[in-house]
Design a protein around this motif. Sequence first.
Motif, PDB file in Angstrom:
ATOM      1  N   VAL A 291       0.762  -1.083  -0.025  1.00 29.41           N
ATOM      2  CA  VAL A 291       0.056  -0.077   0.084  1.00 29.41           C
ATOM      3  C   VAL A 291       0.870   1.237   0.024  1.00 29.41           C
ATOM      4  O   VAL A 291       1.841   1.237   0.631  1.00 29.41           O
ATOM      5  CB  VAL A 291      -1.016   0.035   1.269  1.00 29.41           C
ATOM      6  N   ALA A 292       0.571   2.182  -0.805  1.00 30.05           N
ATOM      7  CA  ALA A 292       1.226   3.207  -0.929  1.00 30.05           C
ATOM      8  C   ALA A 292       1.411   4.008   0.431  1.00 30.05           C
ATOM      9  O   ALA A 292       0.486   4.065   1.172  1.00 30.05           O
ATOM     10  CB  ALA A 292       0.755   4.319  -1.956  1.00 30.05           C
ATOM     11  N   GLY A 293       2.610   4.552   0.879  1.00 29.67           N
ATOM     12  CA  GLY A 293       2.579   5.271   2.119  1.00 29.67           C
ATOM     13  C   GLY A 293       2.953   4.314   3.283  1.00 29.67           C
ATOM     14  O   GLY A 293       3.152   4.739   4.638  1.00 29.67           O
ATOM     15  N   ASP A 294       3.149   2.992   3.025  1.00 30.06           N
ATOM     16  CA  ASP A 294       3.227   1.914   4.267  1.00 30.06           C
ATOM     17  C   ASP A 294       4.437   1.005   3.753  1.00 30.06           C
ATOM     18  O   ASP A 294       4.519   0.716   2.582  1.00 30.06           O
ATOM     19  CB  ASP A 294       2.045   1.169   4.324  1.00 30.06           C
ATOM     20  N   TRP A 295       5.073   0.555   4.889  1.00 32.10           N
ATOM     21  CA  TRP A 295       6.189  -0.503   4.717  1.00 32.10           C
ATOM     22  C   TRP A 295       5.389  -1.819   4.816  1.00 32.10           C
ATOM     23  O   TRP A 295       4.651  -2.098   5.839  1.00 32.10           O
ATOM     24  CB  TRP A 295       7.357  -0.357   5.879  1.00 32.10           C
ATOM     25  N   PRO A 296       5.928  -2.642   4.582  1.00 32.20           N
ATOM     26  CA  PRO A 296       5.459  -4.112   4.383  1.00 32.20           C
ATOM     27  C   PRO A 296       5.627  -4.638   5.935  1.00 32.20           C
ATOM     28  O   PRO A 296       4.755  -5.488   6.350  1.00 32.20           O
ATOM     29  CB  PRO A 296       5.989  -5.215   3.478  1.00 32.20           C
ATOM     30  N   CYS A 297       6.809  -4.251   6.576  1.00 34.88           N
ATOM     31  CA  CYS A 297       7.228  -4.916   7.938  1.00 34.88           C
ATOM     32  C   CYS A 297       7.150  -3.401   8.817  1.00 34.88           C
ATOM     33  O   CYS A 297       8.006  -2.404   8.416  1.00 34.88           O
ATOM     34  CB  CYS A 297       8.426  -5.733   7.800  1.00 34.88           C
ATOM     35  N   HIS A 298       6.739  -3.679   9.969  1.00 29.60           N
ATOM     36  CA  HIS A 298       6.728  -2.548  11.303  1.00 29.60           C
ATOM     37  C   HIS A 298       6.928  -3.312  12.336  1.00 29.60           C
ATOM     38  O   HIS A 298       6.594  -4.251  12.752  1.00 29.60           O
ATOM     39  CB  HIS A 298       5.297  -1.789  11.145  1.00 29.60           C
ATOM     40  N   GLY A 299       8.015  -2.897  12.929  1.00 33.57           N
ATOM     41  CA  GLY A 299       8.192  -3.018  14.285  1.00 33.57           C
ATOM     42  C   GLY A 299       8.625  -2.148  15.476  1.00 33.57           C
ATOM     43  O   GLY A 299       8.746  -0.907  15.148  1.00 33.57           O
ATOM     44  N   GLU A 300       8.402  -2.421  16.570  1.00 32.81           N
ATOM     45  CA  GLU A 300       8.701  -1.537  17.877  1.00 32.81           C
ATOM     46  C   GLU A 300       9.458  -2.020  18.792  1.00 32.81           C
ATOM     47  O   GLU A 300       9.640  -3.137  18.976  1.00 32.81           O
ATOM     48  CB  GLU A 300       7.348  -1.322  18.550  1.00 32.81           C
ATOM     49  N   VAL A 301      10.592  -1.279  19.176  1.00 31.86           N
ATOM     50  CA  VAL A 301      11.725  -1.569  20.097  1.00 31.86           C
ATOM     51  C   VAL A 301      11.692  -0.355  21.071  1.00 31.86           C
ATOM     52  O   VAL A 301      11.217   0.741  20.840  1.00 31.86           O
ATOM     53  CB  VAL A 301      12.961  -1.773  19.589  1.00 31.86           C
TER      54      VAL A 301
END
Length: 318
Positions: free
Chosen positions: A234-244
Amino acid sequence: MPKTSARLLALLSLLQTRRDWPGAMLAERLDISPRTVRRDVDRLRELGYPIVAFKGPEGGYRLDAGAELPPLLFDDEQAIALAIALQSATTTGAGIEEAAARALNTVRQVMPARLRHRIDALQVTAVEQSTLRPAPQADSGVLMAIGAAVQAREVLRFDHTSGTSPRRVQPHHLVTWGGRWYLVAWDLDREDWRTFRADRITPRTPTGPRFTPRELPGGTVTAYVAAKFRGAAVAGDWPCHGEVILDLPASAVSRFVRDGLVEELGPDRCRLVLGSWSWHSLAAAIGRFDADIEVVGPPELKAAFAHLARRFTAAATG
């Protein structure tokens, strides 16, 4: 003898290729008489070209600098912008470097002295992005053909080096990315959006019927292309998101995060939410910070850290 209009253009082109032209040489190159050369020079002067005559054993003509730039109709700032753009043309990947250099010399020659001094004071050195292999150059004729089809909204047929030819597409945009040219188009046979490298395209003629443009995913070509080349669905979004959570001040992390979220949790502690095109690349991007890391989630990010840890341990032990 060529028609007057064609002869005038030929004469003007010759005058722009060198500073001084003997009249006899111009007459020989154009296959006309010296008298006709004089008449044509007078016509060009009437059109606003500052052509001066010089005396000597081989008296002739020179395209000199004038107070303005007729009939190009460029104002001062436009002329400067054109000259800067031509100096930077070596990084376009369009295969126009030599033509750009000749065009810059032509424009500079007819510039008023006040503009020439400003351009000469600004020498632009265009440095291409360092890569293992230089980006292939797209043929300028191919770019023109693609651009014409985009402008006319006509179906484009072309051969592609992938071997799946011919392709039939509705061309929507011609864009540059990372030193390469790409065509963004709706593939009629695959019924989906595709991007094609222009240096791998050989257009066929004639073009196909006209079409009504479709709406690009993401709304704009910039959003679509940016998402496409980072692997996002999707435009404007990454396929992988993480929180640290990092043991670093937020101010030290935010300087190196372009499109992530950094939240201060204390004087030496912050929360980082970041995206990337794969879990391994996301873990590597977070690992560049010289700090202890606590993975909040998701599990895929923890698994990516474990995978990189094993790989790095193997590298360290030989």
